[in-house]
Scaffold this active site. Structure first.
Site, PDB file in Angstrom:
ATOM      1  N   ASP A 187      27.658  32.204  21.697  1.00 35.04           N
ATOM      2  CA  ASP A 187      27.462  33.472  22.397  1.00 35.04           C
ATOM      3  C   ASP A 187      26.253  33.310  23.342  1.00 35.04           C
ATOM      4  OD1 ASP A 187      27.283  36.320  22.869  1.00 35.04           O
ATOM      5  OD2 ASP A 187      25.645  36.321  21.403  1.00 35.04           O
ATOM      6  N   ASP A 240      25.123  36.657  17.698  1.00 34.15           N
ATOM      7  CA  ASP A 240      24.252  37.669  17.078  1.00 34.15           C
ATOM      8  C   ASP A 240      24.880  39.037  17.080  1.00 34.15           C
ATOM      9  OD1 ASP A 240      24.022  38.003  19.933  1.00 34.15           O
ATOM     10  OD2 ASP A 240      22.334  39.341  19.509  1.00 34.15           O
TER      11      ASP A 240
END
Ligand code: GDG
Length: 738
Positions: free
Chosen positions: A508, A687
């Site tokens: 990510d 996250d």
């Protein structure tokens, strides 16, 4: 033998009470240390730290509240061979609000699950803050580099953080002696108080509790109040970590074992036995307090007497209550209730020659206490709630003769360590009555078996081990800010990576490869991470999988040969290939969603709407309003309602609410990639909420890692964004070395 090497120079103990009395000698007043468990533990700790007793520079310093009588004494009287006492003088009114008010009338009842006894007074909290600050003043005048400050108990919960703010590099330990309750109880405290108390404790490097339950409760409160990542036993803060662990306190086993055989103790014991005409003896001793379950205990004994008339005149309950706080109405009432119950039971069952309960309201000398521990047939210890309870451990340690039965409340911390006791629920009077009967008829062989187990445990887990383990945590468990904070087993991970032939890295962007910044447009990759990714991409498929739009990702990753996935899987770009659109849904839902989001932009200055090609997002990172999270939840709920009939997903991310077609997600695109090649190593790191789709859908052997706090489907956790780079650096180093 001492095998422990500590890097600390001096030990500074801080507790509400100073464990000393002033002795008058021919040369004037001098300091006499009490013989409590904490003093013995501290002495042994100083020894482990290599402090030479008698060496003035290495004496143990003890900071605690001093009553005004001490003020008249010269400094010589406050020092002996081993200790230097540092009294903290408090204004009487402040001490009242701090100690009697906030500590004893709020924290004590609340943390022992007696919320209806708790008194919430703002003035008391002010005094609590003032008093903790006074302790800080005393400490700062004293502390030197290399000192270890060990703070004790619920009166000083703010002090660790006060010390941390004043001396950021200080080494601070904190031990909590009473139960730490679950969050439902903590939530009863006004928001600012509970935040201050939790934050206060996190100033320490090591926070110790008696049991794993209390540790779990504390961690639960920390996550509710502060949302911080927790790795194993550590709460990870940006610049340091806090070790939170159970360290069950104990007793000086040898002292009790040997004292049990002392001639004076033996004589007193025989005296009691004669007085009680050699009846079976049940014994209990507690400070006068509603947490101790004294009335329920009496009712349990009464039930036993009702149900077992054959035992009348054969058994005597010696119940000692140690005076405490009896100027206070609530405690006077408790004393009255106890005495009334004792009177009633003695009246009902007693005869001319037999008093079923021998009650006394006084404290015992050590010899008397030992005589009763060793004379009794049953120790009846039934608190409604107790942090640990040392009396039961002292009883077990005293029974060198392997005789006697311990009946112990399941609500005392000690019950978790002593399953060989008869464990009861203290409010269940039938259970108490049955336990008394069971204990009275227990064969000597069984008594011995149970005691041998318990004694072995306490011999191994004595008070010296307690202080040793606490001190060891400083050396072995605290991490440096540069350490990789993760629960991932690094070595196996690195070797699986290096041995793999087809590797897939799904990463990510925001909060994972790049730190979260106030303006999303400013998010950047560090130069060092760019180099790592460039190198990794030569031998592995590296996929940056983000919610960002295409142009942003292209700009950030120019000349880095990674795959790019934009808008949560709507677009995919392989290195040296054009973008592919994976999302084929219509966009007629966008305008109504935009209208709803715009209403929130009007209400929350600083927030804005970002229109993407296939999604639309409301960002509120810059909004300075404490309640904005609650409103973000409202927006998401409204949008979910609007979008329930259409194929849309509403995502609540990190300071963003986003709507996108449900058809694609980071999970679907990750699986498309996984299906294209026979990967033998997959790691996925993220996250945000949207990364959970990846974590959920990837095969269960893949390494999935959540960055930061919060519950997750990922198998492992990296505490902070900076840990992602450290981890990628580690695997990159392996490739360089190979
Ligand atoms: C806190 C927590 C936790 C009692 N009566 C007499 C007497 N005692 C001694 C006992 C024992 C101590 O006092 C009481 O033990 P507790 O475990 O209740 O300790 P507290 O400090 O009151 O309480 C508790 C403890 O901290 C340790 O962390 O276990 O849960 O509330 O040592 O022997 N000693 C003498 N006469 C008495 O009449 N000589």
């Amino acid at each position: 033998m001492n095998t422990f090497n500590s890097s600390f120079k001096r030990l500074l103990i801080v507790s509400y009470r100073l464990p000393f009395s002033i002795q008058q000698t021919s040369e004037g007043p001098s300091l006499l240390q009490n013989s409590g468990g904490l003093v013995s533990a501290v002495l042994s700790m100083a020894e482990q730290m290599g402090q030479n007793q008698g060496n003035a520079a290495a004496k143990i310093h003890w900071i605690g509240h001093g009553d005004s009588a001490l003020q008249a004494l010269g400094p010589d009287a406050l020092e002996n061979e081993t200790f230097v006492a540092h009294p903290v003088y408090l204004d009487e009114a402040v001490n009242k609000g701090f100690y009697e008010g906030f500590s004893n009338d709020l924290i004590w009842p609340l943390f022992h699950y007696f919320p209806s006894y708790a008194s919430f007074k703002e003035h008391d909290f002010d005094c609590y803050q003032q008093a903790n600050t006074r302790f800080l003043e005393e400490l700062t005048a004293l502390i030197e580099p290399g000192d270890l400050v060990w703070i004790h108990d619920f009166q000083l919960m703010l002090l660790p953080d006060l010390v941390r703010q004043a001396i950021p590099s200080a080494s601070i330990g904190y031990f909590f002696h009473i139960p730490f309750p679950n969050y439902e109880i903590i939530k009863l405290l006004p928001r600012t108080w509970r935040q201050a108390l939790i934050k206060g404790l996190l100033g320490a490097d090591v926070v110790g509790f008696h049991t794993t339950d209390y540790v779990q409760h504390f961690l639960q409160s920390v996550s509710e109040v502060l949302t911080l990542p927790i790795i194993d036993h550590r709460i990870v803060l940006p610049d340091r970590s806090v070790v939170v662990k159970d360290f069950p306190i104990s007793v000086d086993f040898n002292k009790f074992n040997i004292s049990g055989q002392d001639t004076e103790v033996f004589a007193t014991q025989q005296h009691y036995k004669n007085l009680l005409r050699h009846n079976k003896i049940i014994f209990s001793v507690d400070r006068l307090d509603y947490t101790k379950g004294i009335t329920s205990r009496l009712l349990g004994y009464e039930r036993f007497l009702i149900q077992n008339p054959d035992w009348h005149d054969e058994v005597t309950f010696v119940m000692t209550v140690v005076p405490s706080r009896d100027k206070i109405g609530q405690y006077q009432e408790l004393k009255r209730e106890i005495e009334e119950t004792v009177g009633r039971i003695n009246g009902l069952f007693g005869t001319i020659g037999w008093r079923p309960i021998v009650y006394s309201y006084r404290s015992l000398t050590f010899t008397e206490l030992m005589a009763l521990y060793t004379a009794c047939d049953i120790a009846l210890i039934t608190p409604i709630r107790d942090g640990m309870n040392l009396v039961c451990k002292e009883f077990v340690a005293s029974r060198w003769d392997h005789k006697g039965v311990l009946i112990l409340s399941e609500l005392a911390g000690a019950a978790q360590e002593l399953p060989d006791a008869i464990i009861i629920n203290p409010t269940d009077t039938q259970e108490v009555a049955d336990a008394i009967k069971q204990a009275l008829v227990m064969p000597l062989v069984e008594q011995a078996e149970r005691l041998v187990h318990m004694r072995k445990h306490l011999q191994n887990h004595n008070v010296f081990r307690w202080s040793h383990d606490f001190l060891s945590a400083f050396n072995t468990m605290i991490s440096k800010p540069t350490d990789l904070e993760t629960d991932l087993p690094i070595q196996p991970f690195v070797s699986t990576f290096s041995e793999a032939r087809k590797r897939l890295l799904l990463l990510d962007f925001d909060g994972t490869l790049a730190p979260i910044v106030n303006d999303p447009a400013d998010a950047r990759l560090s130069e060092s991470l760019k180099t790592i990714l460039e190198h990794l991409a030569q031998s592995s498929d590296v996929v940056v999988i983000s919610g960002r739009n295409r142009s942003f990702l292209e700009k950030i990753f120019t000349n880095i040969p990674v795959h790019l996935v934009a808008e949560h899987g709507a677009f995919l770009k392989k290195p040296d290939h054009p973008w592919e659109r994976l999302d084929l849904s219509s966009d007629d839902w966008v305008e109504p969603v935009r209208l709803t989001m715009n209403q929130f932009v009007d209400r929350f200055p600083g927030s804005f709407v970002e229109g993407k090609e296939t999604a639309i997002a409301w960002h509120y990172r810059k909004v300075e309003n404490d309640d904005v999270e609650g409103h973000a939840i409202d927006l998401a709920t409204q949008l979910r309602r609007v979008s329930s009939s259409t194929q849309l997903t509403v995502i609540q991310g990190n300071k963003v609410v986003e709507v996108k077609p449900a058809q694609h997600s980071k999970g679907t695109v990750a699986m498309t990639l996984v299906d294209q090649k026979h990967y033998d190593f997959i790691v996925s790191i993220g996250d945000d909420t949207t990364d959970e789709d990846m974590f959920r859908q990837l095969p269960n052997w893949a390494y999935t890692m959540k960055v930061g706090p919060g519950i997750s489907f990922a198998r492992y956790r990296l505490a902070r964004q900076q840990d992602v780079e450290t981890l990628l650096q580690r695997i990159n180093d392996v490739l360089i070395e190979a």
